[in-house]
Design a protein around this motif. Structure first.
Motif, PDB file in Angstrom:
ATOM      1  N   ASP A   4       0.377  -1.314   0.249  1.00 27.61           N
ATOM      2  CA  ASP A   4      -0.057  -0.388  -0.205  1.00 27.61           C
ATOM      3  C   ASP A   4       0.928   0.969   0.101  1.00 27.61           C
ATOM      4  OD1 ASP A   4      -1.960  -1.561   0.442  1.00 27.61           O
ATOM      5  OD2 ASP A   4      -2.796  -1.130   2.378  1.00 27.61           O
ATOM      6  N   LYS A   5       1.868   1.248   1.129  1.00 29.52           N
ATOM      7  CA  LYS A   5       3.258   2.653   0.945  1.00 29.52           C
ATOM      8  C   LYS A   5       3.719   2.591  -0.252  1.00 29.52           C
ATOM      9  CE  LYS A   5       3.418   2.389   6.194  1.00 29.52           C
ATOM     10  NZ  LYS A   5       4.276   2.467   7.376  1.00 29.52           N
ATOM     11  N   SER A   6       3.867   1.569  -0.778  1.00 26.08           N
ATOM     12  CA  SER A   6       4.864   1.740  -2.110  1.00 26.08           C
ATOM     13  C   SER A   6       4.137   1.662  -3.607  1.00 26.08           C
ATOM     14  CB  SER A   6       5.524  -0.086  -2.560  1.00 26.08           C
ATOM     15  OG  SER A   6       6.148  -0.314  -1.418  1.00 26.08           O
ATOM     16  N   ILE A   7       2.798   1.200  -3.045  1.00 26.57           N
ATOM     17  CA  ILE A   7       2.241   1.706  -5.151  1.00 26.57           C
ATOM     18  C   ILE A   7       1.784   2.931  -4.829  1.00 26.57           C
ATOM     19  CG2 ILE A   7      -0.302   1.678  -3.745  1.00 26.57           C
ATOM     20  CD1 ILE A   7      -0.589   0.068  -6.671  1.00 26.57           C
ATOM     21  N   LYS A   8       1.408   3.823  -3.827  1.00 26.43           N
ATOM     22  CA  LYS A   8       1.035   5.438  -2.614  1.00 26.43           C
ATOM     23  C   LYS A   8       2.267   7.194  -3.215  1.00 26.43           C
ATOM     24  CE  LYS A   8      -3.386   4.798  -0.150  1.00 26.43           C
ATOM     25  NZ  LYS A   8      -3.387   4.332   1.428  1.00 26.43           N
ATOM     26  N   ARG A   9       3.027   5.637  -3.552  1.00 24.28           N
ATOM     27  CA  ARG A   9       4.558   6.951  -3.309  1.00 24.28           C
ATOM     28  C   ARG A   9       4.719   7.121  -4.957  1.00 24.28           C
ATOM     29  NH1 ARG A   9       6.288   4.802   1.688  1.00 24.28           N
ATOM     30  NH2 ARG A   9       8.176   3.120   0.495  1.00 24.28           N
ATOM     31  N   LEU A  10       3.994   5.757  -5.771  1.00 20.51           N
ATOM     32  CA  LEU A  10       4.575   6.112  -6.761  1.00 20.51           C
ATOM     33  C   LEU A  10       4.300   7.679  -7.847  1.00 20.51           C
ATOM     34  CD1 LEU A  10       3.227   2.536  -7.943  1.00 20.51           C
ATOM     35  CD2 LEU A  10       5.741   3.218  -8.169  1.00 20.51           C
ATOM     36  N   ASP A  11       5.607   8.580  -8.921  1.00 23.28           N
ATOM     37  CA  ASP A  11       5.032   9.202  -9.340  1.00 23.28           C
ATOM     38  C   ASP A  11       4.315   8.900 -10.519  1.00 23.28           C
ATOM     39  OD1 ASP A  11       5.604  11.361 -10.925  1.00 23.28           O
ATOM     40  OD2 ASP A  11       7.492  11.909 -10.195  1.00 23.28           O
ATOM     41  N   TYR A  12       3.021   9.412 -10.663  1.00 23.73           N
ATOM     42  CA  TYR A  12       1.944   8.978 -11.499  1.00 23.73           C
ATOM     43  C   TYR A  12       2.426   9.214 -13.207  1.00 23.73           C
ATOM     44  CZ  TYR A  12      -0.394   5.756  -7.600  1.00 23.73           C
ATOM     45  OH  TYR A  12       0.125   4.716  -6.931  1.00 23.73           O
ATOM     46  N   VAL A  13       2.485  10.995 -13.104  1.00 27.24           N
ATOM     47  CA  VAL A  13       2.539  11.433 -13.762  1.00 27.24           C
ATOM     48  C   VAL A  13       3.739  11.165 -14.856  1.00 27.24           C
ATOM     49  CG1 VAL A  13       2.297  13.930 -14.610  1.00 27.24           C
ATOM     50  CG2 VAL A  13       0.788  13.191 -12.993  1.00 27.24           C
ATOM     51  N   HIS A  14       4.787  11.496 -13.956  1.00 29.67           N
ATOM     52  CA  HIS A  14       6.117  11.007 -14.141  1.00 29.67           C
ATOM     53  C   HIS A  14       5.532   9.689 -15.402  1.00 29.67           C
ATOM     54  CE1 HIS A  14      10.072  10.998 -15.149  1.00 29.67           C
ATOM     55  NE2 HIS A  14      10.419   9.831 -14.920  1.00 29.67           N
ATOM     56  N   LEU A  15       5.511   8.861 -14.417  1.00 27.91           N
ATOM     57  CA  LEU A  15       5.496   7.170 -15.156  1.00 27.91           C
ATOM     58  C   LEU A  15       4.534   7.107 -16.406  1.00 27.91           C
ATOM     59  CD1 LEU A  15       5.683   5.010 -12.339  1.00 27.91           C
ATOM     60  CD2 LEU A  15       7.386   5.419 -13.366  1.00 27.91           C
ATOM     61  N   SER A  16       3.563   8.370 -16.509  1.00 26.84           N
ATOM     62  CA  SER A  16       2.233   7.772 -17.749  1.00 26.84           C
ATOM     63  C   SER A  16       2.619   7.840 -19.140  1.00 26.84           C
ATOM     64  CB  SER A  16       1.718   9.011 -17.343  1.00 26.84           C
ATOM     65  OG  SER A  16       1.492  10.159 -17.453  1.00 26.84           O
ATOM     66  N   LYS A  17       4.280   8.656 -18.999  1.00 28.26           N
ATOM     67  CA  LYS A  17       4.875   9.173 -20.810  1.00 28.26           C
ATOM     68  C   LYS A  17       5.114   8.054 -21.121  1.00 28.26           C
ATOM     69  CE  LYS A  17       9.230  10.297 -18.866  1.00 28.26           C
ATOM     70  NZ  LYS A  17      10.494  11.161 -18.654  1.00 28.26           N
ATOM     71  N   TYR A  18       5.797   6.770 -20.214  1.00 23.96           N
ATOM     72  CA  TYR A  18       6.486   5.032 -20.538  1.00 23.96           C
ATOM     73  C   TYR A  18       4.546   4.320 -20.936  1.00 23.96           C
ATOM     74  CZ  TYR A  18      10.166   6.543 -18.187  1.00 23.96           C
ATOM     75  OH  TYR A  18      12.027   7.341 -18.208  1.00 23.96           O
ATOM     76  N   THR A 277      -7.176   3.984 -16.026  1.00 22.33           N
ATOM     77  CA  THR A 277      -7.169   5.405 -14.516  1.00 22.33           C
ATOM     78  C   THR A 277      -6.993   5.154 -13.810  1.00 22.33           C
ATOM     79  OG1 THR A 277     -10.101   3.738 -14.526  1.00 22.33           O
ATOM     80  CG2 THR A 277      -9.026   4.969 -12.645  1.00 22.33           C
ATOM     81  N   ILE A 278      -5.743   4.333 -14.083  1.00 19.10           N
ATOM     82  CA  ILE A 278      -4.598   5.330 -12.894  1.00 19.10           C
ATOM     83  C   ILE A 278      -3.525   6.089 -13.512  1.00 19.10           C
ATOM     84  CG2 ILE A 278      -2.551   4.894 -11.441  1.00 19.10           C
ATOM     85  CD1 ILE A 278      -4.388   2.102 -10.627  1.00 19.10           C
ATOM     86  N   PHE A 279      -3.163   5.302 -15.430  1.00 15.38           N
ATOM     87  CA  PHE A 279      -1.875   5.651 -15.791  1.00 15.38           C
ATOM     88  C   PHE A 279      -1.788   6.506 -16.905  1.00 15.38           C
ATOM     89  CE2 PHE A 279      -0.497   2.185 -13.373  1.00 15.38           C
ATOM     90  CZ  PHE A 279       0.320   2.911 -12.521  1.00 15.38           C
ATOM     91  N   ILE A 280      -3.503   6.611 -17.692  1.00 11.55           N
ATOM     92  CA  ILE A 280      -3.830   7.995 -18.669  1.00 11.55           C
ATOM     93  C   ILE A 280      -4.513   8.691 -18.676  1.00 11.55           C
ATOM     94  CG2 ILE A 280      -4.664   7.201 -21.146  1.00 11.55           C
ATOM     95  CD1 ILE A 280      -2.697   5.444 -21.018  1.00 11.55           C
ATOM     96  N   ALA A 281      -5.990   8.362 -18.048  1.00  8.50           N
ATOM     97  CA  ALA A 281      -7.014   8.863 -17.855  1.00  8.50           C
ATOM     98  C   ALA A 281      -6.423  11.205 -17.081  1.00  8.50           C
ATOM     99  CB  ALA A 281      -8.032   8.830 -17.480  1.00  8.50           C
ATOM    100  N   SER A 282      -6.478  10.429 -15.500  1.00  6.44           N
ATOM    101  CA  SER A 282      -6.364  11.299 -14.641  1.00  6.44           C
ATOM    102  C   SER A 282      -4.224  11.941 -15.255  1.00  6.44           C
ATOM    103  CB  SER A 282      -5.119  11.287 -13.616  1.00  6.44           C
ATOM    104  OG  SER A 282      -6.527  10.803 -13.082  1.00  6.44           O
ATOM    105  N   PRO A 283      -3.610  11.597 -15.737  1.00  6.19           N
ATOM    106  CA  PRO A 283      -2.472  12.307 -16.373  1.00  6.19           C
ATOM    107  C   PRO A 283      -2.710  12.581 -17.717  1.00  6.19           C
ATOM    108  CG  PRO A 283      -1.055   9.970 -15.770  1.00  6.19           C
ATOM    109  CD  PRO A 283      -3.010  10.251 -15.391  1.00  6.19           C
ATOM    110  N   LEU A 284      -3.698  12.328 -17.994  1.00  5.48           N
ATOM    111  CA  LEU A 284      -3.642  12.866 -19.931  1.00  5.48           C
ATOM    112  C   LEU A 284      -4.913  13.983 -19.476  1.00  5.48           C
ATOM    113  CD1 LEU A 284      -4.022  13.223 -22.338  1.00  5.48           C
ATOM    114  CD2 LEU A 284      -6.383  11.682 -22.509  1.00  5.48           C
ATOM    115  N   TRP A 285      -5.300  14.305 -18.449  1.00 14.59           N
ATOM    116  CA  TRP A 285      -5.977  15.530 -17.972  1.00 14.59           C
ATOM    117  C   TRP A 285      -4.689  16.424 -17.351  1.00 14.59           C
ATOM    118  CZ3 TRP A 285      -5.904  17.872 -13.130  1.00 14.59           C
ATOM    119  CH2 TRP A 285      -6.568  19.363 -12.756  1.00 14.59           C
ATOM    120  N   PHE A 286      -4.531  16.022 -16.578  1.00 17.74           N
ATOM    121  CA  PHE A 286      -3.041  16.825 -16.221  1.00 17.74           C
ATOM    122  C   PHE A 286      -2.117  17.462 -17.618  1.00 17.74           C
ATOM    123  CE2 PHE A 286       1.498  17.318 -15.958  1.00 17.74           C
ATOM    124  CZ  PHE A 286       1.816  17.966 -15.199  1.00 17.74           C
TER     125      PHE A 286
END
Length: 300
Positions: A4-18, A277-286
């Motif tokens: 839980d702690k590890s997945i919450k600390r991920l940099d989702y916006v940065h990882l989204s480009k991959y 939902t996690i890696f496409i939608a929200s980072p795309l809105w950003f």
């Protein structure tokens, strides 16, 4: 707990480009497969006859093959034999004489056999395929209107791109592996869209709520807000999807033949829906939001 702690600390916006790159590559591969190989349509979308026979005793596949061969209707025939049910798929529509002769010969093997014959002509098959595409497009249009009113147009665009991503990849997987596409598959795609937009809206709502109290001065501030919003809702999304995934997976393993493709499409779509939902939608809105903020600076 550590997970839980590890997945919450991920940099989702940065990882989204991959993940954007991976998704684009998969979509290109899927579109190429659809262009060259198409889809393996069931009788629901192809002209032909489908004969389902309920039997009271064991009948072998060889016996059915011998019957259709003797009647000269074996060309393009697919035969599936179960313990109590036999399914015979003809690529051509059986005429009345062929229908009567087939039932007569099978009845010799089992006098208690019960028959169900479904016939689809060419025009009806085309209409069903067109209506399926219309259903998905109308669903996406309705989502754009609702999310635009409830949130803003950037949320709507990001949500619909995410949904189309899920639908295209599910269809592409069925094309690549030549899995049967029937009416239950269309129901599965629409259900996947429903689950995916539900998860996406939860994260979008958290982003909007956090924006009310945040002081956004730089791009990094907005990035941190999106990452924080995803982290706050990610476990809820995973647990919700996992619950339905387990049910769909065992329905695929243990369910009947008639719902196998539905449950398989649901199983694949649920995983893709959580991912998008996690890696496409929200980072795309950003990305869309950052571009909006850059425009006044350029004008100045």
């Amino acid at each position: 707990m550590h997970f839980d702690k590890s997945i919450k600390r991920l940099d989702y916006v940065h990882l989204s480009k991959y993940f954007f790159a991976i998704s684009i590559a998969l979509i290109v591969l899927g579109v190429a497969s659809l262009s060259f190989f198409g889809l393996n349509y069931s009788v629901d979308f192809q002209s032909g006859s489908n004969v389902d026979v309920t039997v009271s005793k064991s009948v072998s596949k060889g016996e059915i093959e011998s019957i259709v061969k003797d009647l000269n209707i074996a060309e393009g025939t697919t035969i599936n034999v179960g313990e109590e049910r036999i399914s015979i798929r003809f690529t051509k529509v059986l005429n009345e004489d062929q229908d009567v002769a087939l039932k007569k010969e099978i009845s010799k093997l089992d006098e208690n056999a019960a028959f169900e014959v479904n016939t689809v002509d060419t025009e009806m098959a085309k209409e069903l395929a067109q209506n399926a595409i219309k259903a998905v497009l109308i669903a996406c249009l309705g989502i754009i209107v609702y999310v635009s009113i409830r949130f803003e147009w950037r949320f709507a665009i990001a949500a619909v791109i995410s949904l189309l991503h899920d639908a295209i990849l599910v269809i592409a997987i069925f094309s690549i592996f030549k899995l049967k596409v029937d009416l239950t598959f269309i129901v599965a795609v629409l259900t996947i869209i429903g689950y995916s937009i539900n998860d996406t809206i939860v994260i979008f709502d958290r982003i909007r709520e956090n924006m009310r109290f945040a002081k956004l001065k730089t791009r990094d501030d907005l990035k941190e807000l999106v990452d924080h919003s995803i982290a706050q809702t990610i476990m809820r999304s995973i647990y919700t999807v996992l619950t339905v995934f387990i049910a769909a997976f065992f329905l695929f393993l243990l369910g009947g033949e008639s719902i196998k493709m539905f449950s398989l499409a649901m199983t694949i779509g649920l995983v893709l829906g959580a991912y998008s939902t996690i890696f496409i939608a929200s980072p795309l809105w950003f990305v869309l939001k950052v571009r909006e903020k850059k425009k006044p600076a350029k004008a100045a």
